[in-house]
Motif scaffolding. Structure first.
Motif, PDB file in Angstrom:
ATOM      1  N   VAL A 207       0.761  -1.689   0.147  1.00 53.44           N
ATOM      2  CA  VAL A 207       0.038  -0.144   0.245  1.00 53.44           C
ATOM      3  C   VAL A 207       0.786   1.313   0.064  1.00 53.44           C
ATOM      4  N   GLY A 208       2.402   1.084   0.094  1.00 49.17           N
ATOM      5  CA  GLY A 208       2.876   2.493   0.640  1.00 49.17           C
ATOM      6  C   GLY A 208       2.971   2.712   1.411  1.00 49.17           C
ATOM      7  N   SER A 209       3.332   3.883   1.497  1.00 46.06           N
ATOM      8  CA  SER A 209       3.408   4.902   3.276  1.00 46.06           C
ATOM      9  C   SER A 209       2.847   5.939   3.242  1.00 46.06           C
ATOM     10  N   ASN A 210       1.577   6.477   2.222  1.00 48.59           N
ATOM     11  CA  ASN A 210       0.460   6.923   2.371  1.00 48.59           C
ATOM     12  C   ASN A 210       0.326   6.841   2.539  1.00 48.59           C
ATOM     13  N   VAL A 211      -0.033   5.415   3.431  1.00 42.01           N
ATOM     14  CA  VAL A 211      -1.850   4.801   3.689  1.00 42.01           C
ATOM     15  C   VAL A 211      -1.181   4.254   5.072  1.00 42.01           C
ATOM     16  N   ASP A 212      -1.928   4.912   5.636  1.00 39.72           N
ATOM     17  CA  ASP A 212      -2.531   4.697   7.993  1.00 39.72           C
ATOM     18  C   ASP A 212      -2.615   2.977   7.869  1.00 39.72           C
ATOM     19  N   ILE A 213      -2.789   2.086   8.841  1.00 38.15           N
ATOM     20  CA  ILE A 213      -2.051   0.942   9.127  1.00 38.15           C
ATOM     21  C   ILE A 213      -2.826   1.335  10.693  1.00 38.15           C
ATOM     22  N   ILE A 214      -3.411   0.258  10.750  1.00 33.34           N
ATOM     23  CA  ILE A 214      -3.487   0.253  12.690  1.00 33.34           C
ATOM     24  C   ILE A 214      -3.351  -0.623  12.163  1.00 33.34           C
ATOM     25  N   MET A 215      -3.253  -1.591  13.554  1.00 36.62           N
ATOM     26  CA  MET A 215      -2.819  -2.751  13.556  1.00 36.62           C
ATOM     27  C   MET A 215      -3.834  -3.290  15.341  1.00 36.62           C
ATOM     28  N   GLU A 216      -4.578  -4.021  14.500  1.00 36.18           N
ATOM     29  CA  GLU A 216      -5.468  -4.459  15.611  1.00 36.18           C
ATOM     30  C   GLU A 216      -5.394  -6.314  16.133  1.00 36.18           C
ATOM     31  N   ASN A 217      -5.558  -6.059  18.165  1.00 29.87           N
ATOM     32  CA  ASN A 217      -5.380  -7.286  18.285  1.00 29.87           C
ATOM     33  C   ASN A 217      -6.601  -7.799  19.217  1.00 29.87           C
ATOM     34  N   HIS A 218      -7.428  -7.149  19.435  1.00 28.45           N
ATOM     35  CA  HIS A 218      -8.429  -7.980  19.728  1.00 28.45           C
ATOM     36  C   HIS A 218      -8.759  -8.146  21.456  1.00 28.45           C
ATOM     37  N   SER A 219      -7.299  -8.205  22.163  1.00 34.40           N
ATOM     38  CA  SER A 219      -7.191  -8.231  23.043  1.00 34.40           C
ATOM     39  C   SER A 219      -6.940  -9.420  23.212  1.00 34.40           C
ATOM     40  N   TYR A 220      -6.728 -10.585  22.328  1.00 37.10           N
ATOM     41  CA  TYR A 220      -6.647 -11.374  22.171  1.00 37.10           C
ATOM     42  C   TYR A 220      -5.116 -12.147  22.888  1.00 37.10           C
ATOM     43  N   ILE A 221      -4.178 -10.763  22.619  1.00 36.21           N
ATOM     44  CA  ILE A 221      -2.638 -11.767  23.458  1.00 36.21           C
ATOM     45  C   ILE A 221      -2.371 -10.994  24.334  1.00 36.21           C
ATOM     46  N   ASP A 222      -1.053 -11.435  25.662  1.00 34.27           N
ATOM     47  CA  ASP A 222      -1.596  -9.866  26.404  1.00 34.27           C
ATOM     48  C   ASP A 222      -0.063  -9.042  25.972  1.00 34.27           C
ATOM     49  N   ALA A 223       0.061  -8.496  27.617  1.00 39.93           N
ATOM     50  CA  ALA A 223       0.964  -7.375  27.458  1.00 39.93           C
ATOM     51  C   ALA A 223       2.195  -7.800  26.650  1.00 39.93           C
ATOM     52  N   GLN A 224       2.948  -8.569  27.300  1.00 39.17           N
ATOM     53  CA  GLN A 224       4.116  -9.349  27.025  1.00 39.17           C
ATOM     54  C   GLN A 224       4.040 -10.021  25.778  1.00 39.17           C
ATOM     55  N   VAL A 225       3.203  -9.876  24.757  1.00 41.26           N
ATOM     56  CA  VAL A 225       2.999 -10.424  23.718  1.00 41.26           C
ATOM     57  C   VAL A 225       3.055  -9.340  22.888  1.00 41.26           C
ATOM     58  N   ALA A 226       1.982  -8.724  23.272  1.00 42.49           N
ATOM     59  CA  ALA A 226       2.343  -7.007  22.832  1.00 42.49           C
ATOM     60  C   ALA A 226       3.266  -6.325  22.514  1.00 42.49           C
ATOM     61  N   VAL A 227       3.996  -6.254  23.341  1.00 41.13           N
ATOM     62  CA  VAL A 227       5.268  -5.743  23.287  1.00 41.13           C
ATOM     63  C   VAL A 227       6.461  -6.104  22.264  1.00 41.13           C
ATOM     64  N   GLN A 228       5.953  -7.492  22.564  1.00 40.83           N
ATOM     65  CA  GLN A 228       7.127  -8.243  21.844  1.00 40.83           C
ATOM     66  C   GLN A 228       6.894  -8.167  19.901  1.00 40.83           C
ATOM     67  N   ILE A 229       5.575  -7.555  19.983  1.00 42.24           N
ATOM     68  CA  ILE A 229       5.428  -7.888  18.582  1.00 42.24           C
ATOM     69  C   ILE A 229       5.354  -6.320  18.074  1.00 42.24           C
TER      70      ILE A 229
END
Length: 393
Positions: A207-229
């Motif tokens: 999509v290139g650099s001019n398109v915003d991407i929101i990364m969603e995780n639906h709270s399925y991961i925990d805080a440690q994995v959130a930092v890792q990813i």
């Protein structure tokens, strides 16, 4: 003017694509012939029948009251029901559905669109993003499994004029099966981390650099994995990291401090009291209240005003019928801290479109705000013909 009766409906959408979709809606009638429609935003997940029941219980408390007294009614439902104070999604979905219908009545009574009652439009068009592309981007629900799937749906949305998209890259395995909590919690092996990051990388390159991407995780991961990813995802210019962990101000703070990526939360945070701790510790940068479960328009406006004090942006969470889309657009148009609108892929599906008289869709990535009195949308005949309907008088 008095409330005379309320129809409460559990709708059968008859969908094979999304068999778990169970909208819970209502229509509030008055003695002057004006009616208003509302929705409890619990059509997905588990709990729709709870919302169906609580609206019936709450309706008994407002029969005979003046529908224009929305603040009076809200406070009554909050203070006289015992479970509303410090309550959760079921009771606040019920309050929300009734509250939305009351604002619809108020707009029709004064012959004004909702945004005018909320203080007027601050903008005529609202930027929106294509949401939840892991479910495809078309009129049927699919599972994005391969990297080619993610690239295809992202490019499809961008070709339609969107300059922002949202994807949960950790919903489906490469074989199309859905991951469960045993897979997505706790620190992850390179197998899963690389899968998520490679999908994100491919989409960014597509999509290139001019398109915003929101990364969603639906709270399925925990805080440690959130930092890792999240630490690896930063390279690809994430606009917001949505629901990176269980909605909790302390865990949000941990992730926010570790990553320095804007954090979005809100579809499972209810009322101004629920949001306050996130504002106080600066652990949230974009709130996503759902007007169908946070307490309705009356409470939603207060939440947005409170966010404004802390320079926090607003994007209404919208995963419901076209009625909820219209409601969100009105409030987003009227507040100074609006950021972007969520256009969920479910709003492209016919089982959802059939629920309302009007099907509002964006053009080139922007929505216009309905100008009809009230919400500017209402339930179609389909809803009344294909529901379990209970009338409270």
């Amino acid at each position: 003017m008095k409330i005379t009766k309320i129809d409460v409906m559990l709708v059968d959408v008859k969908s094979t694509d999304n068999p778990g979709w169970s909208p819970i809606v209502c229509r509030v009638y008055t003695d002057e012939g004006i009616y208003g429609d509302g929705e409890a935003a619990m059509a997905y997940g588990v709990g729709a029948t709870g919302a169906f029941g609580i609206i019936q219980d709450l309706s008994k408390k407002v029969i005979g009251m003046n529908p224009l007294d929305n603040e009076v009614i809200w406070e009554k439902l909050y203070k006289s029901t015992f479970w509303a104070q410090n309550g959760g999604p079921v009771i606040f979905s019920g309050i929300s559905a009734i509250d939305i219908a009351l604002w619809d009545i108020k707009g029709k009574y004064f012959k004004m669109p909702l945004y005018q009652l909320l203080g007027g439009k601050m903008r005529n068009k609202l930027r929106c993003y294509a949401s939840q592309l892991q479910f495809g981007w078309g009129d049927t629900k699919v599972a994005a499994a391969s990297i080619e799937d993610y690239v295809f749906y992202a490019k499809k949305a961008v070709s339609e004029g969107y300059d922002a998209i949202k994807i949960d890259f950790f919903t489906f395995a490469p074989d199309g099966t859905r991951y469960n909590s045993e897979t997505t919690t706790r620190l992850q092996s390179p197998k899963y981390v690389n899968m998520v990051i490679n999908r994100l990388k491919a989409v960014r390159e597509a999509v290139g650099s001019n398109v915003d991407i929101i990364m969603e995780n639906h709270s399925y991961i925990d805080a440690q994995v959130a930092v890792q990813i999240g630490s690896l995802a930063k390279e690809y210019g994430i606009l917001f990291f949505e629901e990176p962990c269980t909605p909790n101000p302390k865990m949000n703070k941990f992730v926010c401090d570790k990553l320095n990526i804007p954090i979005a939360q809100g579809e499972r945070i209810y009322t101004r009291w629920g949001y306050a701790p996130y504002f106080e510790n600066n652990s949230i940068q974009l709130i996503q209240p759902d007007l169908g479960n946070c307490g309705g328009i009356t409470e939603g406006k207060k939440i947005c005003d409170l966010a404004h004090i802390y320079d926090v942006g607003v994007q209404m969470h919208v995963c419901a019928s076209p009625l909820s889309t219209a409601v969100a657009l009105h409030l987003e148009a009227a507040i100074p801290n609006f950021t972007i609108h969520e256009h969920h892929v479910y709003n492209l599906h016919q089982y959802n479109k059939q629920l309302c008289v009007y099907d509002y869709q964006p053009k080139n990535g922007y929505f216009e705000v309905p100008d009809l009195p009230g919400i500017g949308n209402e339930w179609s005949d389909y809803v009344f013909k294909n529901s379990i309907l209970v009338t409270i008088k």
